[in-house]
Design a protein around this motif. Structure first.
Motif, mmCIF file in Angstrom:
data_model
loop_
_atom_site.group_PDB
_atom_site.id
_atom_site.type_symbol
_atom_site.label_atom_id
_atom_site.label_comp_id
_atom_site.label_asym_id
_atom_site.label_seq_id
_atom_site.Cartn_x
_atom_site.Cartn_y
_atom_site.Cartn_z
ATOM 1 N N THR A 35 21.801 33.007 49.229
ATOM 2 C CA THR A 35 21.249 32.094 50.229
ATOM 3 C C THR A 35 21.624 32.587 51.620
ATOM 4 O O THR A 35 22.394 33.535 51.773
ATOM 5 C CB THR A 35 21.787 30.656 50.036
ATOM 6 N N PHE A 36 21.081 31.889 52.618
ATOM 7 C CA PHE A 36 21.465 32.166 54.013
ATOM 8 C C PHE A 36 22.669 31.329 54.435
ATOM 9 O O PHE A 36 23.000 31.272 55.618
ATOM 10 C CB PHE A 36 20.291 31.867 54.951
ATOM 11 N N GLY A 37 23.294 30.678 53.476
ATOM 12 C CA GLY A 37 24.468 29.883 53.786
ATOM 13 C C GLY A 37 24.157 28.474 54.234
ATOM 14 O O GLY A 37 25.043 27.720 54.611
ATOM 15 N N THR A 38 22.883 28.081 54.188
ATOM 16 C CA THR A 38 22.505 26.737 54.644
ATOM 17 C C THR A 38 21.904 25.912 53.521
ATOM 18 O O THR A 38 22.300 24.794 53.275
ATOM 19 C CB THR A 38 21.493 26.826 55.797
ATOM 20 N N SER A 39 20.913 26.472 52.853
ATOM 21 C CA SER A 39 20.190 25.714 51.828
ATOM 22 C C SER A 39 19.650 26.676 50.794
ATOM 23 O O SER A 39 19.403 27.839 51.075
ATOM 24 C CB SER A 39 19.061 24.911 52.472
ATOM 25 N N SER A 40 19.455 26.162 49.596
ATOM 26 C CA SER A 40 18.869 26.959 48.516
ATOM 27 C C SER A 40 17.412 26.604 48.284
ATOM 28 O O SER A 40 16.862 26.879 47.226
ATOM 29 C CB SER A 40 19.676 26.772 47.231
ATOM 30 N N ASP A 41 16.793 25.963 49.275
ATOM 31 C CA ASP A 41 15.393 25.566 49.158
ATOM 32 C C ASP A 41 14.522 26.819 49.155
ATOM 33 O O ASP A 41 14.655 27.700 50.001
ATOM 34 C CB ASP A 41 15.016 24.661 50.333
ATOM 35 N N SER A 42 13.608 26.907 48.199
ATOM 36 C CA SER A 42 12.777 28.113 48.064
ATOM 37 C C SER A 42 11.546 28.086 48.955
ATOM 38 O O SER A 42 10.839 29.083 49.077
ATOM 39 C CB SER A 42 12.350 28.292 46.604
ATOM 40 N N SER A 43 11.232 26.947 49.562
ATOM 41 C CA SER A 43 10.060 26.877 50.441
ATOM 42 C C SER A 43 10.428 27.430 51.815
ATOM 43 O O SER A 43 11.431 27.036 52.403
ATOM 44 C CB SER A 43 9.573 25.428 50.567
ATOM 45 N N GLY A 44 9.621 28.338 52.329
ATOM 46 C CA GLY A 44 9.941 28.991 53.591
ATOM 47 C C GLY A 44 8.820 28.868 54.595
ATOM 48 O O GLY A 44 7.636 28.756 54.246
ATOM 49 N N THR A 45 9.184 28.905 55.882
ATOM 50 C CA THR A 45 8.200 28.808 56.963
ATOM 51 C C THR A 45 7.308 30.030 57.016
ATOM 52 O O THR A 45 6.212 29.971 57.585
ATOM 53 C CB THR A 45 8.942 28.617 58.298
ATOM 54 N N ALA A 46 7.749 31.151 56.441
ATOM 55 C CA ALA A 46 6.966 32.379 56.508
ATOM 56 C C ALA A 46 5.586 32.215 55.881
ATOM 57 O O ALA A 46 4.653 32.939 56.238
ATOM 58 C CB ALA A 46 7.717 33.521 55.825
ATOM 59 N N ALA A 47 5.450 31.269 54.944
ATOM 60 C CA ALA A 47 4.157 31.082 54.283
ATOM 61 C C ALA A 47 3.147 30.343 55.157
ATOM 62 O O ALA A 47 1.955 30.317 54.840
ATOM 63 C CB ALA A 47 4.358 30.320 52.969
ATOM 64 N N VAL A 48 3.604 29.748 56.259
ATOM 65 C CA VAL A 48 2.707 28.998 57.141
ATOM 66 C C VAL A 48 1.904 29.979 57.993
ATOM 67 O O VAL A 48 2.464 30.899 58.597
ATOM 68 C CB VAL A 48 3.512 28.045 58.047
ATOM 69 N N GLN A 49 0.600 29.788 58.073
ATOM 70 C CA GLN A 49 -0.228 30.640 58.918
ATOM 71 C C GLN A 49 0.057 30.359 60.387
ATOM 72 O O GLN A 49 0.393 29.234 60.760
ATOM 73 C CB GLN A 49 -1.708 30.407 58.620
ATOM 74 N N TRP A 50 -0.118 31.368 61.205
ATOM 75 C CA TRP A 50 0.275 31.225 62.604
ATOM 76 C C TRP A 50 -0.544 30.146 63.322
ATOM 77 O O TRP A 50 -0.037 29.496 64.240
ATOM 78 C CB TRP A 50 0.175 32.566 63.323
ATOM 79 N N ARG A 51 -1.795 29.941 62.931
ATOM 80 C CA ARG A 51 -2.608 28.904 63.582
ATOM 81 C C ARG A 51 -2.038 27.505 63.319
ATOM 82 O O ARG A 51 -2.208 26.604 64.143
ATOM 83 C CB ARG A 51 -4.050 28.969 63.085
ATOM 84 N N ASN A 52 -1.390 27.326 62.185
ATOM 85 C CA ASN A 52 -0.768 26.046 61.874
ATOM 86 C C ASN A 52 0.644 25.943 62.433
ATOM 87 O O ASN A 52 1.170 24.832 62.590
ATOM 88 C CB ASN A 52 -0.739 25.829 60.360
ATOM 89 N N PHE A 53 1.257 27.091 62.711
ATOM 90 C CA PHE A 53 2.625 27.085 63.228
ATOM 91 C C PHE A 53 2.649 26.788 64.726
ATOM 92 O O PHE A 53 3.527 26.073 65.212
ATOM 93 C CB PHE A 53 3.286 28.436 62.941
ATOM 94 N N GLY A 284 13.885 29.364 53.303
ATOM 95 C CA GLY A 284 13.662 29.851 51.947
ATOM 96 C C GLY A 284 14.859 30.655 51.464
ATOM 97 O O GLY A 284 15.975 30.520 51.981
ATOM 98 N N LEU A 285 14.648 31.487 50.477
ATOM 99 C CA LEU A 285 15.722 32.294 49.898
ATOM 100 C C LEU A 285 15.674 33.716 50.454
ATOM 101 O O LEU A 285 14.599 34.226 50.774
ATOM 102 C CB LEU A 285 15.586 32.334 48.373
ATOM 103 N N PRO A 286 16.845 34.373 50.584
ATOM 104 C CA PRO A 286 16.853 35.744 51.102
ATOM 105 C C PRO A 286 15.984 36.701 50.294
ATOM 106 O O PRO A 286 15.400 37.632 50.860
ATOM 107 C CB PRO A 286 18.338 36.133 51.018
ATOM 108 N N ALA A 287 15.887 36.469 48.969
ATOM 109 C CA ALA A 287 15.075 37.372 48.147
ATOM 110 C C ALA A 287 13.606 37.346 48.557
ATOM 111 O O ALA A 287 12.879 38.325 48.331
ATOM 112 C CB ALA A 287 15.216 36.998 46.672
ATOM 113 N N GLN A 288 13.169 36.236 49.174
ATOM 114 C CA GLN A 288 11.777 36.154 49.606
ATOM 115 C C GLN A 288 11.470 37.084 50.780
ATOM 116 O O GLN A 288 10.307 37.372 51.053
ATOM 117 C CB GLN A 288 11.445 34.705 49.976
#
Length: 473
Positions: A35-53, A284-288
């Motif tokens: 993990t990044f030391g904060t959370s083990s949540d697998s959902s990440g902001t990287a999946a959001v398209q830039w138009r929605n971000f 999300g997770l570092p492996a992602q």
């Protein structure tokens, strides 16, 4: 005779295959933390398209223009085209090459040569079909093919494919960096606009204080020193105003450069800058990162290509089998070309050749390929490490900036109230003019720092979106 030829070929194969260097297998790289030391949540902001971000319509329009016109992005598209053409070349090398051609020639052989003497001995008489000089007319198809026994050509093709895919990832990396750079420059422009507004408000405030001091001087309640001090403060703020105007121009030109166009106004809404809330980010997770970051995927594909290059270089130690064939028509008169089967020509040959004397050069090429493979591995490891550290740094930055902004807001509120208090005390001669000057100066610096902190908050969110691999999808 055929039996002896097979023995010779087998001997050549044994000689050229002896002492082939081994491929150096790179060591295993360190695994990513869980993990990044904060959370083990697998959902990440990287999946959001830039138009929605990015919710700002002016910023979205700028990014859209940059994706269409940016010259660096256009350059990477041509690099992809170059790599695609290299794949085509490597694929074509596996298949036989076939050429079709024709030729016309004439030959006059001296009578006192071996060929001329042989022709004389045939006692060709006038009127016979053998002319002198002798013509040569031919039409033929020729094929050459290297049998890919050691997978040299196929490995070279696969390496070219991996490099082509790496250029695609390189283009994605340019995309995500371009989006982040446009967004960061846009937020910097908004912060400069707000700083400029604060400075101009402060100039008006200082001018009012200057007029009060002048009145007090005429009433003998203040000295010329106080007047000059307030005048100097006004001039200092006016100088800062022009510095900010220059920074605004530079930032506008930087955005126009990213958009691939000549200078023109940048549409923007500056009134709600301090009330903007940074977008929520989930890491999300570092492996992602391995799947989301284009630079990591690019380094991985370059490592794959480097490994295949080693196999190609190793195959150079083995003999190569070349097969050539030709079929066509040949005659010394054009009218004879259609006479079959007398004008028919064909050939079939096989060549087995391997290095014998120049093995030192091949060893050097093989060693170079091995070194580049290890180099590519270290580059991959460094890219993965850098990606993790970038995310970790920005996560810490976001948390600290949030606390910093809260404290800075309270400081601005306190100093804003102190300005009114100091002015009232100064009018009633209960405060020194230096206290008024220092209060105004501290309040101005705090407001500018508050705007700078807000900009850093917004930029930090953009950076972590980029560092997680967002923007290119």
């Amino acid at each position: 005779m055929f039996k002896y030829s097979l023995y010779i070929c087998a001997l050549a194969l044994v000689l050229t295959s002896c002492h082939v260097p081994k491929i150096i297998e790179p060591g295993r790289h360190a695994e990513l933390p869980a993990t990044f030391g904060t959370s083990s949540d697998s959902s990440g902001t990287a999946a959001v398209q830039w138009r929605n971000f990015f919710n700002d319509k002016d910023l979205a329009a700028l990014i859209d223009t940059a994706l269409k016109n940016n010259q660096e992005l256009m350059i990477t598209l041509q690099e992809i085209e170059i790599a695609r053409n290299d794949v085509r070349v490597r694929k074509a090398a596996i298949a036989p090459s076939v050429t079709v051609g024709g030729g016309v020639g004439v030959e006059k052989v001296g009578r006192y040569t071996s060929q001329g003497a042989g022709d004389a001995s045939t006692e060709i008489k006038p009127g016979k079909e053998m002319p002198d000089p002798l013509g040569d007319f031919r039409v033929a198809a020729t094929a050459n093919w290297e049998a890919d026994i050691w997978k040299k050509l196929r490995n070279a093709r696969d390496a070219a494919v991996a490099r082509y895919l790496a250029t695609v990832e390189g283009r994605n990396f340019v995309l995500t960096n371009l989006i982040a750079e446009v967004a960061n420059s846009y937020y910097e422009l908004l912060s400069l606009d707000n700083q400029l507004l604060i400075v101009r408000q402060n100039i008006n405030l200082q001018k009012n204080a200057l007029e009060i001091v002048k009145v007090q001087k005429e009433a003998a309640r203040a000295t010329e020193l106080a007047v000059q001090k307030f005048q100097a403060e006004v001039l200092k703020s006016q100088s800062l105003e022009y510095e900010l105007l220059q920074q605004v121009k530079e930032t506008e030109n930087r955005i126009n450069f990213l958009l691939g166009r000549y200078p023109q106004p940048i549409p923007r809404e500056t009134t709600h800058f301090l009330t903007q809330l940074p977008s929520d980010v989930t890491t999300g997770l570092p492996a992602q990162l391995l799947a989301n970051r284009p630079d990591i995927k690019q380094a991985e594909l370059e490592l794959t290509a480097a490994k295949l290059d080693v196999r190609v270089a190793r195959a150079e130690f083995y003999p190569s089998l070349g097969i050539s064939a030709a079929v066509g028509l040949q005659a010394f008169k054009p009218s004879y070309l259609i006479k079959m089967p007398e004008s028919l020509l064909y050939s079939l040959a096989g060549d087995l050749a391997g290095p014998l004397i120049n093995r030192g050069a091949i060893k050097a090429e093989f060693s170079t390929a091995n070194a580049k493979q290890i180099q590519a591995l270290y580059n991959y490891e460094r890219t993965v490490l850098n990606a993790y550290l970038e995310v970790s740094t920005e996560l810490s930055n976001i948390g600290n900036l949030e606390k910093n902004y809260d404290l800075k807001s309270k400081e601005v509120d306190a100093l804003t109230r102190s300005i009114d208090i100091s002015n009232d005390l100064f009018r009633s001669a209960r405060a020194d003019y230096l206290e008024v000057l220092m209060t105004q100066r501290d309040a101005l610096e705090a407001r500018l720092e508050l705007i700078e902190t807000k900009k850093r908050q917004l930029v930090a969110v953009v950076n972590i979106y980029r560092d997680l691999g967002g923007g290119w999808k």
